[in-house]
Scaffold this motif. Structure first.
Motif, PDB file in Angstrom:
ATOM      1  N   GLN A 112       7.600  72.863 -30.235  1.00  0.00           N
ATOM      2  CA  GLN A 112       7.324  73.627 -31.418  1.00  0.00           C
ATOM      3  C   GLN A 112       8.699  74.398 -32.012  1.00  0.00           C
ATOM      4  OE1 GLN A 112       4.148  76.307 -30.568  1.00  0.00           O
ATOM      5  NE2 GLN A 112       2.590  75.007 -30.838  1.00  0.00           N
ATOM      6  N   GLY A 113       9.357  75.553 -30.866  1.00  0.00           N
ATOM      7  CA  GLY A 113      10.673  75.919 -30.843  1.00  0.00           C
ATOM      8  C   GLY A 113      12.003  74.434 -30.780  1.00  0.00           C
ATOM      9  N   ALA A 114      11.538  73.596 -30.503  1.00  0.00           N
ATOM     10  CA  ALA A 114      13.091  72.453 -30.224  1.00  0.00           C
ATOM     11  C   ALA A 114      12.569  72.000 -31.549  1.00  0.00           C
ATOM     12  CB  ALA A 114      12.080  71.695 -28.630  1.00  0.00           C
ATOM     13  N   ALA A 115      11.859  71.473 -31.871  1.00  0.00           N
ATOM     14  CA  ALA A 115      11.443  71.036 -33.608  1.00  0.00           C
ATOM     15  C   ALA A 115      12.244  71.589 -34.781  1.00  0.00           C
ATOM     16  CB  ALA A 115       9.892  70.429 -33.749  1.00  0.00           C
ATOM     17  N   GLY A 116      12.347  72.468 -34.519  1.00  0.00           N
ATOM     18  CA  GLY A 116      11.966  73.083 -35.641  1.00  0.00           C
ATOM     19  C   GLY A 116      13.988  74.345 -35.018  1.00  0.00           C
ATOM     20  N   ASP A 117      13.891  75.792 -36.106  1.00  0.00           N
ATOM     21  CA  ASP A 117      15.071  76.581 -35.553  1.00  0.00           C
ATOM     22  C   ASP A 117      15.438  77.310 -34.027  1.00  0.00           C
ATOM     23  OD1 ASP A 117      15.555  75.861 -38.289  1.00  0.00           O
ATOM     24  OD2 ASP A 117      15.087  77.257 -39.282  1.00  0.00           O
ATOM     25  N   GLY A 118      14.317  76.932 -33.328  1.00  0.00           N
ATOM     26  CA  GLY A 118      14.523  77.741 -32.085  1.00  0.00           C
ATOM     27  C   GLY A 118      15.089  77.022 -30.805  1.00  0.00           C
ATOM     28  N   ARG A 119      14.870  77.832 -29.751  1.00  0.00           N
ATOM     29  CA  ARG A 119      15.730  77.549 -28.733  1.00  0.00           C
ATOM     30  C   ARG A 119      14.507  77.060 -27.894  1.00  0.00           C
ATOM     31  NH1 ARG A 119      20.756  80.785 -28.247  1.00  0.00           N
ATOM     32  NH2 ARG A 119      18.968  82.900 -28.675  1.00  0.00           N
ATOM     33  N   ILE A 120      15.045  76.831 -26.499  1.00  0.00           N
ATOM     34  CA  ILE A 120      13.419  76.781 -24.977  1.00  0.00           C
ATOM     35  C   ILE A 120      14.846  77.912 -23.774  1.00  0.00           C
ATOM     36  CG2 ILE A 120      12.764  75.549 -23.201  1.00  0.00           C
ATOM     37  CD1 ILE A 120      12.022  73.358 -25.390  1.00  0.00           C
ATOM     38  N   PHE A 121      14.054  78.569 -23.779  1.00  0.00           N
ATOM     39  CA  PHE A 121      14.522  79.317 -23.041  1.00  0.00           C
ATOM     40  C   PHE A 121      14.458  79.173 -21.422  1.00  0.00           C
ATOM     41  CE2 PHE A 121      16.085  82.105 -26.589  1.00  0.00           C
ATOM     42  CZ  PHE A 121      17.533  82.351 -26.464  1.00  0.00           C
ATOM     43  N   ILE A 122      14.901  79.100 -20.249  1.00  0.00           N
ATOM     44  CA  ILE A 122      14.222  78.742 -19.420  1.00  0.00           C
ATOM     45  C   ILE A 122      14.806  80.129 -18.050  1.00  0.00           C
ATOM     46  CG2 ILE A 122      13.914  77.147 -17.365  1.00  0.00           C
ATOM     47  CD1 ILE A 122      14.878  75.239 -18.973  1.00  0.00           C
ATOM     48  N   HIS A 123      13.861  80.540 -17.107  1.00  0.00           N
ATOM     49  CA  HIS A 123      14.556  81.742 -15.773  1.00  0.00           C
ATOM     50  C   HIS A 123      13.256  81.384 -15.044  1.00  0.00           C
ATOM     51  CE1 HIS A 123      15.448  84.718 -14.474  1.00  0.00           C
ATOM     52  NE2 HIS A 123      14.790  85.158 -14.080  1.00  0.00           N
ATOM     53  N   MET A 164      -3.135  67.875 -18.959  1.00  0.00           N
ATOM     54  CA  MET A 164      -3.033  68.699 -19.700  1.00  0.00           C
ATOM     55  C   MET A 164      -2.157  69.993 -19.964  1.00  0.00           C
ATOM     56  SD  MET A 164      -4.610  68.659 -22.436  1.00  0.00           S
ATOM     57  CE  MET A 164      -6.712  67.610 -22.566  1.00  0.00           C
ATOM     58  N   SER A 165      -2.273  71.258 -18.738  1.00  0.00           N
ATOM     59  CA  SER A 165      -1.635  71.932 -18.977  1.00  0.00           C
ATOM     60  C   SER A 165      -0.317  71.823 -19.613  1.00  0.00           C
ATOM     61  CB  SER A 165      -1.928  72.712 -17.882  1.00  0.00           C
ATOM     62  OG  SER A 165      -3.194  73.514 -17.604  1.00  0.00           O
ATOM     63  N   ILE A 166       0.444  70.134 -18.636  1.00  0.00           N
ATOM     64  CA  ILE A 166       1.751  70.067 -18.350  1.00  0.00           C
ATOM     65  C   ILE A 166       1.735  69.789 -19.824  1.00  0.00           C
ATOM     66  CG2 ILE A 166       2.768  68.373 -17.963  1.00  0.00           C
ATOM     67  CD1 ILE A 166       2.126  68.247 -15.266  1.00  0.00           C
ATOM     68  N   GLU A 167       0.614  69.101 -21.236  1.00  0.00           N
ATOM     69  CA  GLU A 167       1.076  68.643 -21.983  1.00  0.00           C
ATOM     70  C   GLU A 167       0.831  70.051 -23.447  1.00  0.00           C
ATOM     71  OE1 GLU A 167      -1.171  65.166 -25.412  1.00  0.00           O
ATOM     72  OE2 GLU A 167      -0.957  65.038 -23.262  1.00  0.00           O
ATOM     73  N   GLU A 168       0.182  70.707 -22.990  1.00  0.00           N
ATOM     74  CA  GLU A 168       0.400  71.699 -23.670  1.00  0.00           C
ATOM     75  C   GLU A 168       1.231  73.056 -23.402  1.00  0.00           C
ATOM     76  OE1 GLU A 168      -3.685  74.049 -22.300  1.00  0.00           O
ATOM     77  OE2 GLU A 168      -4.747  72.686 -23.192  1.00  0.00           O
ATOM     78  N   ALA A 169       1.675  72.322 -22.331  1.00  0.00           N
ATOM     79  CA  ALA A 169       2.836  73.220 -22.608  1.00  0.00           C
ATOM     80  C   ALA A 169       4.860  72.664 -22.671  1.00  0.00           C
ATOM     81  CB  ALA A 169       3.247  74.185 -20.699  1.00  0.00           C
ATOM     82  N   ALA A 170       4.120  71.682 -22.901  1.00  0.00           N
ATOM     83  CA  ALA A 170       5.028  70.793 -23.684  1.00  0.00           C
ATOM     84  C   ALA A 170       5.387  70.941 -24.853  1.00  0.00           C
ATOM     85  CB  ALA A 170       5.247  68.991 -23.327  1.00  0.00           C
ATOM     86  N   ARG A 171       3.459  70.702 -25.610  1.00  0.00           N
ATOM     87  CA  ARG A 171       4.022  70.975 -27.279  1.00  0.00           C
ATOM     88  C   ARG A 171       4.023  71.905 -27.494  1.00  0.00           C
ATOM     89  NH1 ARG A 171       2.041  66.479 -29.183  1.00  0.00           N
ATOM     90  NH2 ARG A 171       0.349  65.129 -28.237  1.00  0.00           N
ATOM     91  N   LEU A 172       3.980  73.166 -26.945  1.00  0.00           N
ATOM     92  CA  LEU A 172       4.313  74.664 -27.033  1.00  0.00           C
ATOM     93  C   LEU A 172       6.265  74.875 -27.019  1.00  0.00           C
ATOM     94  CD1 LEU A 172       3.139  77.242 -27.254  1.00  0.00           C
ATOM     95  CD2 LEU A 172       3.788  78.215 -24.928  1.00  0.00           C
ATOM     96  N   LEU A 173       6.830  74.454 -26.290  1.00  0.00           N
ATOM     97  CA  LEU A 173       7.088  74.193 -26.455  1.00  0.00           C
ATOM     98  C   LEU A 173       8.515  73.705 -27.338  1.00  0.00           C
ATOM     99  CD1 LEU A 173       8.642  73.417 -22.226  1.00  0.00           C
ATOM    100  CD2 LEU A 173       8.886  76.314 -23.443  1.00  0.00           C
TER     101      LEU A 173
END
Length: 176
Positions: free
Chosen positions: A32-43, A21-30
């Motif tokens: 939101q950025g990818a489907a719009g005008d945002g980017r996914i920053f990774i560090h 469930m946490s993996i799915e929630e993380a993917a859904r949160l990310l």
């Protein structure tokens, strides 16, 4: 020893699978950025920089991914973007400070690390995936535990997030 390590490593992977469930929630949160005008920053902190290399330079790059830091400087991040952080432990002071800074700017953050105390990334971020890796996986002849595969276990969580994110983005594309 390698067989014991492999068996114990599978157990670590199963612990992450049990928190699907946490993996799915993380993917859904990310997403939101990818489907719009945002980017996914990774560090990634410390050895977890290996995940950033996999996400950006691997055979199958992470969708919409960008490094959070380039030449030691943080990229410009806005509230339409999302951030995915990886750290060995949730109480890493650098990771917590960065997550707090991003949250203060209204930037959603997902994190992956091992919880060791009541305070840490799991209390600061929007979503947290606990690696549950607190000690080495195999005993040595002196009674110590060796084989602490933090990067391997975090990569397993990374792939769980990546595959789920790709499914979500594919479903969104089909709807359009």
């Amino acid at each position: 020893m390698l067989k014991i390590f492999s068996t114990q490593l599978q157990g670590s992977f199963k612990k992450i699978l049990d928190d699907e469930m946490s993996i799915e929630e993380a993917a859904r949160l990310l997403a939101q950025g990818a489907a719009g005008d945002g980017r996914i920053f990774i560090h990634g902190f410390g050895e977890m920089e290996g995940i950033v290399a996999e996400a950006l330079l691997g055979v199958e790059p992470f969708p919409h991914a960008s490094p959070l830091f380039v030449n030691g400087k943080q990229e410009s991040v806005s509230d339409v973007d999302r951030v995915l952080l990886f750290s060995r432990y949730a109480n890493d002071p650098e990771a917590v400070a960065l997550a707090q800074h991003l949250q203060e700017k209204g930037i959603p953050v997902a994190a992956v690390s091992t919880i060791q105390s009541d305070e840490g990334l799991h209390t600061v971020c929007d979503i947290h995936i606990d690696l549950k890796l607190v000690k080495g996986l195999i005993p040595d002849e002196q009674g110590n535990r060796v084989g602490f595969p933090s990067l391997m276990v975090a990569l397993f969580a990374y792939y769980g997030i990546k595959f789920t994110l790709e499914e979500i983005l594919h479903e969104l594309e089909e709807e359009l």
